[in-house]
Design an enzyme around this catalytic site. Structure first.
Site, PDB file in Angstrom:
ATOM      1  N   PHE A 140      13.209   6.240  -1.496  1.00  0.00           N
ATOM      2  CA  PHE A 140      12.451   4.576  -0.932  1.00  0.00           C
ATOM      3  C   PHE A 140      13.622   4.503   0.252  1.00  0.00           C
ATOM      4  O   PHE A 140      14.916   3.674  -0.402  1.00  0.00           O
ATOM      5  CB  PHE A 140      13.088   3.853  -2.761  1.00  0.00           C
ATOM      6  CG  PHE A 140      12.637   2.245  -2.134  1.00  0.00           C
ATOM      7  CD1 PHE A 140      11.070   2.084  -2.517  1.00  0.00           C
ATOM      8  CD2 PHE A 140      13.559   1.821  -2.506  1.00  0.00           C
ATOM      9  CE1 PHE A 140      10.661   1.199  -1.786  1.00  0.00           C
ATOM     10  CE2 PHE A 140      12.290   0.005  -2.404  1.00  0.00           C
ATOM     11  CZ  PHE A 140      11.812   0.209  -2.571  1.00  0.00           C
ATOM     12  N   HIS A 155       4.693 -14.717  -2.685  1.00  0.00           N
ATOM     13  CA  HIS A 155       4.608 -13.415  -1.951  1.00  0.00           C
ATOM     14  C   HIS A 155       5.225 -12.321  -2.204  1.00  0.00           C
ATOM     15  O   HIS A 155       5.190 -10.981  -2.706  1.00  0.00           O
ATOM     16  CB  HIS A 155       4.246 -13.847  -1.328  1.00  0.00           C
ATOM     17  CG  HIS A 155       2.943 -12.296  -0.488  1.00  0.00           C
ATOM     18  ND1 HIS A 155       1.694 -12.406  -1.475  1.00  0.00           N
ATOM     19  CD2 HIS A 155       2.978 -12.058   0.814  1.00  0.00           C
ATOM     20  CE1 HIS A 155       1.226 -11.502  -0.297  1.00  0.00           C
ATOM     21  NE2 HIS A 155       2.193 -10.818   0.581  1.00  0.00           N
ATOM     22  N   GLU A 200       1.141  -0.696   0.248  1.00  0.00           N
ATOM     23  CA  GLU A 200       0.254   0.022   0.190  1.00  0.00           C
ATOM     24  C   GLU A 200       0.746   0.870  -0.070  1.00  0.00           C
ATOM     25  O   GLU A 200       0.482   2.527  -0.487  1.00  0.00           O
ATOM     26  CB  GLU A 200      -1.282   0.133   1.564  1.00  0.00           C
ATOM     27  CG  GLU A 200      -2.069  -1.201   0.821  1.00  0.00           C
ATOM     28  CD  GLU A 200      -2.169  -2.471   1.188  1.00  0.00           C
ATOM     29  OE1 GLU A 200      -0.901  -2.387   2.421  1.00  0.00           O
ATOM     30  OE2 GLU A 200      -2.515  -3.616   0.794  1.00  0.00           O
ATOM     31  N   ARG A 234      20.237  -3.049   9.547  1.00  0.00           N
ATOM     32  CA  ARG A 234      19.706  -2.439   7.783  1.00  0.00           C
ATOM     33  C   ARG A 234      18.752  -1.438   9.318  1.00  0.00           C
ATOM     34  O   ARG A 234      18.479  -0.409   8.634  1.00  0.00           O
ATOM     35  CB  ARG A 234      19.073  -2.223   6.446  1.00  0.00           C
ATOM     36  CG  ARG A 234      19.672  -3.231   5.882  1.00  0.00           C
ATOM     37  CD  ARG A 234      19.489  -3.786   5.433  1.00  0.00           C
ATOM     38  NE  ARG A 234      20.729  -4.590   4.388  1.00  0.00           N
ATOM     39  CZ  ARG A 234      21.320  -5.526   5.190  1.00  0.00           C
ATOM     40  NH1 ARG A 234      20.870  -6.366   5.497  1.00  0.00           N
ATOM     41  NH2 ARG A 234      22.309  -6.459   4.459  1.00  0.00           N
TER      42      ARG A 234
HETATM   43  N1  INI Z   1       4.225  -6.448   4.180  1.00  0.00           N
HETATM   44  C1  INI Z   1       5.060  -5.512   3.944  1.00  0.00           C
HETATM   45  O1  INI Z   1       5.257  -4.655   4.487  1.00  0.00           O
HETATM   46  N2  INI Z   1       5.938  -6.870   4.604  1.00  0.00           N
HETATM   47  C2  INI Z   1       6.416  -8.342   4.415  1.00  0.00           C
HETATM   48  O2  INI Z   1       6.992  -9.127   4.499  1.00  0.00           O
HETATM   49  C3  INI Z   1       4.506  -8.668   3.743  1.00  0.00           C
HETATM   50  N3  INI Z   1       4.840  -9.964   3.901  1.00  0.00           N
HETATM   51  O3  INI Z   1       5.633 -10.946   3.624  1.00  0.00           O
HETATM   52  O4  INI Z   1       3.563 -10.662   3.278  1.00  0.00           O
HETATM   53  C4  INI Z   1       3.569  -8.175   3.386  1.00  0.00           C
HETATM   54  N4  INI Z   1       3.033  -8.224   3.420  1.00  0.00           N
HETATM   55  C5  INI Z   1       1.659  -7.642   2.774  1.00  0.00           C
HETATM   56  C6  INI Z   1       1.090  -6.711   2.161  1.00  0.00           C
HETATM   57  O5  INI Z   1       2.057  -5.670   2.126  1.00  0.00           O
HETATM   58  C7  INI Z   1       0.177  -5.864   1.789  1.00  0.00           C
HETATM   59  O6  INI Z   1      -0.440  -5.152   3.577  1.00  0.00           O
HETATM   60  C8  INI Z   1      -1.474  -6.956   1.709  1.00  0.00           C
HETATM   61  O7  INI Z   1      -1.072  -7.984   0.694  1.00  0.00           O
HETATM   62  C9  INI Z   1      -2.798  -6.249   1.464  1.00  0.00           C
HETATM   63  O8  INI Z   1      -3.371  -6.047   0.948  1.00  0.00           O
END
Ligand code: INI
Length: 161
Positions: free
Chosen positions: A114, A89, A59, A128
């Site tokens: 970024f 994913h 998002e 980091r």
């Molecule tokens: N979102 C992250 O910010 N970091 C992650 O490691 C992560 N993993 O691992 O799934 C993650 N997933 C959620 C994604 O950003 C969305 O919020 C979700 O898919 C809903 O749109």
């Protein structure tokens, strides 16, 4: 010889937005703290830094674009942390975060730096986020100040021409 355009590391008078995620908050709150400290150390007024909390890295580009499009900010710092899991994913989330942030900056004309970590392990993320590999939130904040001031320098030369 042609001109050389460079940024200056002064953030005085800048209004900055940070977009940070609730996902991996343990890491991202450290990136946010690093970004805020760097901005303030370089002259940005603490009251001139707004923070928007996005759910996850996926998002982040949407929220960064929204902030940029308000016209209220000289730049946006995008912060988050995507940790590789066992499925593809990771690639979708990390890929969208990176290309989406770049597109948001290009489309709005507002610099967006970024600072989204894309790492294989939590240890790499910790390294980091203010330990042995520095703080990527801080680096993203400094890159933003440099880009904003670089753009100003280019704009000034256009006005003078
Ligand atoms: N979102 C992250 O910010 N970091 C992650 O490691 C992560 N993993 O691992 O799934 C993650 N997933 C959620 C994604 O950003 C969305 O919020 C979700 O898919 C809903 O749109």
């Amino acid at each position: 010889m042609g001109q050389i355009f460079e940024g200056a590391m002064s953030g005085a008078g800048l209004k900055i937005a940070i977009v940070a995620t609730r996902w991996n908050e343990f890491i991202v709150e450290r990136l946010t703290a690093g970004a805020k400290t760097a901005l303030v150390q370089h002259g940005v007024n603490e009251d001139a830094i707004d923070v928007a909390m996005a759910p996850g890295a996926y998002e982040v580009p949407f929220v960064a674009r929204k902030l940029a499009a308000t016209g209220r900010y000289h730049g946006v710092v995008a912060l988050g942390c995507v940790i590789r899991g066992a499925t593809p994913h990771f690639d979708y989330v990390a890929g969208e975060a990176a290309s989406g942030v770049a597109a948001a900056a290009r489309d709005t004309g507002v610099p967006i730096s970024f600072g989204v970590l894309t790492v294989d392990t939590i240890e790499q993320a910790i390294e980091r986020a203010g330990t042995k590999a520095g703080n990527k939130g801080c680096e993203a904040a400094l890159a933003l100040i440099e880009t904003i001031t670089l753009c100003r320098s280019i704009d000034r030369s256009t006005e003078e021409a």
